[in-house]
Scaffold this motif. Structure first.
Motif, mmCIF file in Angstrom:
data_model
loop_
_atom_site.group_PDB
_atom_site.id
_atom_site.type_symbol
_atom_site.label_atom_id
_atom_site.label_comp_id
_atom_site.label_asym_id
_atom_site.label_seq_id
_atom_site.Cartn_x
_atom_site.Cartn_y
_atom_site.Cartn_z
ATOM 1 N N VAL A 141 0.842 -1.202 0.000
ATOM 2 C CA VAL A 141 0.000 0.000 0.000
ATOM 3 C C VAL A 141 0.878 1.253 0.000
ATOM 4 N N ALA A 142 1.929 1.236 0.803
ATOM 5 C CA ALA A 142 2.852 2.376 0.846
ATOM 6 C C ALA A 142 3.487 2.606 -0.524
ATOM 7 N N ASP A 143 3.896 1.523 -1.184
ATOM 8 C CA ASP A 143 4.486 1.649 -2.526
ATOM 9 C C ASP A 143 3.474 2.215 -3.519
ATOM 10 N N CYS A 144 2.236 1.724 -3.441
ATOM 11 C CA CYS A 144 1.179 2.210 -4.338
ATOM 12 C C CYS A 144 0.934 3.700 -4.131
ATOM 13 N N CYS A 145 0.842 4.100 -2.879
ATOM 14 C CA CYS A 145 0.559 5.507 -2.580
ATOM 15 C C CYS A 145 1.714 6.403 -2.987
ATOM 16 N N ALA A 146 2.931 5.961 -2.747
ATOM 17 C CA ALA A 146 4.098 6.752 -3.148
ATOM 18 C C ALA A 146 4.106 6.970 -4.655
ATOM 19 N N ALA A 147 3.773 5.931 -5.402
ATOM 20 C CA ALA A 147 3.736 6.047 -6.863
ATOM 21 C C ALA A 147 2.622 6.991 -7.309
ATOM 22 N N MET A 148 1.466 6.908 -6.658
ATOM 23 C CA MET A 148 0.335 7.777 -7.007
ATOM 24 C C MET A 148 0.650 9.240 -6.699
ATOM 25 N N ILE A 149 1.329 9.468 -5.581
ATOM 26 C CA ILE A 149 1.695 10.834 -5.189
ATOM 27 C C ILE A 149 2.694 11.423 -6.186
ATOM 28 N N ALA A 150 3.655 10.595 -6.612
ATOM 29 C CA ALA A 150 4.696 11.076 -7.517
ATOM 30 C C ALA A 150 4.166 11.366 -8.918
ATOM 31 N N ALA A 151 3.049 10.727 -9.272
ATOM 32 C CA ALA A 151 2.576 10.789 -10.658
ATOM 33 C C ALA A 151 1.707 11.996 -10.969
ATOM 34 N N GLN A 152 1.186 12.666 -9.920
ATOM 35 C CA GLN A 152 0.209 13.729 -10.187
ATOM 36 C C GLN A 152 0.114 14.671 -8.990
ATOM 37 N N PRO A 153 -0.543 15.825 -9.130
ATOM 38 C CA PRO A 153 -0.490 16.855 -8.089
ATOM 39 C C PRO A 153 -1.566 16.779 -7.009
ATOM 40 N N ARG A 154 -2.578 15.930 -7.166
ATOM 41 C CA ARG A 154 -3.679 15.908 -6.209
ATOM 42 C C ARG A 154 -3.294 15.144 -4.940
#
Length: 329
Positions: free
Chosen positions: A117-130
């Protein structure tokens, strides 16, 4: 827009319920409440190209996109699509207990793998500004929630997530249906309060079993940052949402139902003109007058007449005429 303020009260993402028509209706009842989409799976968006699932009306803001998935790269792509479409928040589902979700290795089963979950969230945060947020359970199956939940919050917040919504029940992936998982596992509000004491810097909302604004206010007054209401907001929207702006945020007025109906009639006219059907909208409005004189007549009239081929905005106005206007305003 301050989503942390809007998140003081939110309407839960609910499959087959919180579609764009439902959200448009709920927004007319409250200007401030944070609205969520139904869960949209990352594979459907990225592999299936089903970007039409992201369509929404600009009047729905503030509105969050809830994603389901477990592949960091795919979730990152889906999150970027959501941000590009204008969603105000991207939420990862770590709480849904359905069989379909389990087979896809996402939803509540992710409670067993906080590192992923941490890896998924880190990737989502890095990919976009929201802002990326997480909706989770307190644990699954035989897990010790007292140990699992703080570990989950610590690991996932270390990846950059600062706002969580916690459904204060375990999810039993073995032995209970998704419907049973909404009611049978006992609620543990105390554990959520303990998490707020343990992680004062995190924005924590509570979900599960909350039926009205009195309960919501009490939970907020006792230190939680937000309250998410699901089925009660859907089945009795006036009770939960019509005076939420006044009671939760101390601003605005109680929603005027005559104005809401008129706005929904206009919205329905545009939807029908674009090839849609009235019942796609009115199915979300059947509980609007729950507990008020005329509620049964309203529900029956719409149930019988909205699916007709010739149903239009006038059908909605005719149903409203059956409600006692003195109690509906």
């Amino acid at each position: 827009m301050n989503l942390h303020q809007n998140a003081r009260l939110s309407v839960a993402p609910m499959m087959d319920w919180t579609d764009r028509h439902c959200r448009y209706f709920h927004r007319l009842l409250s200007r401030n409440v944070l609205l969520y989409t139904e869960m949209v799976t990352a594979p459907a968006l990225v592999r299936g190209g089903a970007v039409h699932l992201l369509d929404f009306n600009a009047n729905e803001h503030p509105v969050a996109l809830q994603l389901g998935g477990s592949d960091p790269k795919e979730l990152a792509q889906a999150a970027k699509l959501g941000a590009d479409h204008g969603y105000d928040e991207i939420n990862l589902n770590c709480g849904c207990p359905s069989d379909r979700v389990q087979s896809g290795a996402f939803g509540a089963v992710l409670m067993e793998n906080p590192a992923l979950v941490a890896d998924c969230c880190a990737a989502m945060i890095a990919a976009q500004p929201r802002e990326v947020t997480v909706k989770c359970r307190i644990g699954v199956d035989d897990q010790d929630a007292d140990q699992v939940l703080p570990d989950f919050l610590a690991r996932v917040s270390a990846a950059g997530v600062q706002r969580f919504t916690i459904h204060a029940r375990k999810a039993w992936l073995q032995g209970l249906s998704p419907k049973e998982n909404r009611d049978i596992p006992p609620l543990n509000y105390n554990l959520v309060h303990q998490m707020k004491a343990l992680f004062p810097h995190l924005h924590l909302s509570i979900n599960g079993g909350i039926a009205n604004l009195d309960q919501a206010k009490d939970l907020l007054d006792h230190g939680l940052d937000g309250v998410m209401i699901g089925r009660a907001a859907y089945h009795d929207p006036l009770t939960v949402l019509a005076d939420a702006d006044l009671r939760i945020w101390g601003q605005g007025d109680v929603a005027n139902t005559s104005e809401v109906i008129a706005a929904m009639a206009d919205y329905a006219g545009a939807h029908i003109a674009a090839g849609g059907k009235l019942h796609q909208i009115t199915r979300h409005m059947l509980g609007m007058f729950t507990g008020k004189p005329g509620a049964r007549a309203w529900r029956r009239y719409l149930s019988e007449n909205a699916p007709r081929e010739d149903a239009g905005p006038q059908t909605l106005l005719e149903a409203f005429a059956l409600v006692d206007q003195s109690t509906a305003a």
